[in-house]
Design a protein around this motif. Structure first.
Motif, short mmCIF file in Angstrom:
data_model
loop_
_atom_site.label_atom_id
_atom_site.label_comp_id
_atom_site.label_asym_id
_atom_site.label_seq_id
_atom_site.Cartn_x
_atom_site.Cartn_y
_atom_site.Cartn_z
N ILE A 61 6.77 5.64 -0.26
CA ILE A 61 5.69 6.54 -0.02
C ILE A 61 4.32 6.05 0.23
N ILE A 62 4.11 4.78 -0.55
CA ILE A 62 2.89 4.04 -0.26
C ILE A 62 2.73 3.46 0.94
N ARG A 63 4.02 2.92 1.27
CA ARG A 63 3.94 1.99 2.81
C ARG A 63 3.66 3.35 3.68
N ARG A 64 4.44 4.42 3.67
CA ARG A 64 4.36 5.47 4.70
C ARG A 64 2.88 6.06 4.84
N LEU A 65 2.34 6.14 3.53
CA LEU A 65 0.93 6.65 3.75
C LEU A 65 -0.06 5.70 4.36
N VAL A 66 0.15 4.25 4.04
CA VAL A 66 -0.48 3.28 4.78
C VAL A 66 -0.43 3.37 6.43
N ARG A 67 0.84 3.21 6.79
CA ARG A 67 1.37 3.12 8.03
C ARG A 67 0.80 4.36 8.67
N TYR B 298 5.72 14.34 3.37
CA TYR B 298 6.70 13.54 2.68
C TYR B 298 7.36 14.48 1.64
N THR B 299 6.70 15.32 0.85
CA THR B 299 7.37 16.13 -0.03
C THR B 299 8.22 17.34 0.27
#
Length: 211
Positions: A139-145, A161-162
Motif C-alpha cells: 500500500i505504501i508503494r502504491r500510494l507513492v506511485r 485500495y480499501t
C-alpha cells in the motif's frame, strides 16, 4: 528461431515488486533474445461504453482483461510469428488506437497481477513466479506511485485500495500463489532470487541451443 521460446510468468499483487523483478530479469539478457509482455496492455477495449461507465471499471478483477487476445498473441509468439500488442489509454479508460509491433524471441516474460489466475495462461508457462510482499509495503508503494506518477490524492488512493484493490487481491490474486513454481519475497530487492532465475533461464536457453 528454431526452438519454442521459454515463457516465464511473473505474478504478484499491486506494489509487490513484480514489474521490477520482470524488468531486472529482462535487462540481464540481450534484447534480441527476450521480450516483456505486460498483462496491463490487455485490458478490454471499452470504446463501446460511455466515459461514465468506463470509470466504474474494476481493473483488479479477472474480467477486466482480454485473456483471449493475450492467449492468441502468446500462441503466435511461441509459433514464431510477430504480434501487434495493444496499448491501453488510462486517461480515456479504454484501448488506444496505437499498437506496438513485437517480434518473436527466445524468452517471453509475461507480467501481471492475474496471469496465474487463468489456467490457459498457466499452461503456456515454463516457469511461474509469484512476487510476494507484505500488505503494508504494497500500500505504501502504491500510494507513492499513484500520487507522484498519476497525480492522485492520498484520499482517493486509500479509498480505492480499501474498497477495490485489497478485496480483489485477497479474492483473486493471493490464491494464485499456490500455482507458482517459485515465490520471491521482497520483490526487486531480492537480488539472490533474481540472479537464481537469470541463471536458470540461461541454462534452459543453452540446453535448447544444444538440442
Amino acid at each position: 528461431m528454431s526452438n519454442k521460446p521459454i515463457v516465464i510468468g511473473v505474478a504478484g499483487g499491486t506494489g509487490s515488486g513484480k514489474t521490477t523483478v520482470a524488468k531486472e530479469i529482462f535487462y540481464q539478457f540481450n534484447e534480441q533474445s527476450i521480450v516483456l509482455i505486460e498483462q496491463d496492455a490487455y485490458y478490454k477495449d471499452q470504446s463501446h461504453l460511455s466515459f461514465e461507465e468506463r470509470l466504474k471499471t474494476n481493473y483488479d478483477h479477472p474480467l477486466a482483461f482480454d485473456n483471449d487476445l493475450l492467449l492468441e498473441h502468446l500462441q503466435k509468439l511461441t509459433d514464431g510469428k510477430a504480434i501487434s500488442k495493444p496499448v491501453y489509454d488510462y486517461a480515456a479508460h479504454t484501448r488506444s488506437e496505437k499498437v506496438i509491433d513485437i517480434q518473436p524471441k527466445d524468452v517471453i516474460i509475461l507480467e501481471g497481477i492475474l496471469i496465474l489466475e487463468d489456467k490457459r495462461l498457466r499452461d503456456m508457462m515454463d516457469i511461474k513466479l509469484f512476487v510476494d510482499a507484505d500488505a503494508d509495503i504494497r500500500i505504501i508503494r502504491r500510494l507513492v506511485r499513484d500520487i507522484q506518477d498519476r497525480g492522485r490524492s492520498i484520499e482517493s488512493v486509500i479509498d480505492q485500495y480499501t474498497s477495490v484493490v485489497r478485496p480483489m487481491h485477497l479474492q483473486f490474486i493471493e490464491p494464485t500463489k499456490r500455482y507458482a513454481d517459485v515465490i520471491i519475497p521482497e520483490g526487486g530487492q531480492n537480488r539472490v532470487a533474481i540472479d537464481l532465475m537469470v541463471t536458470k533461464i540461461r541454462t534452459i536457453i543453452e540446453e535448447k541451443a544444444i538440442l
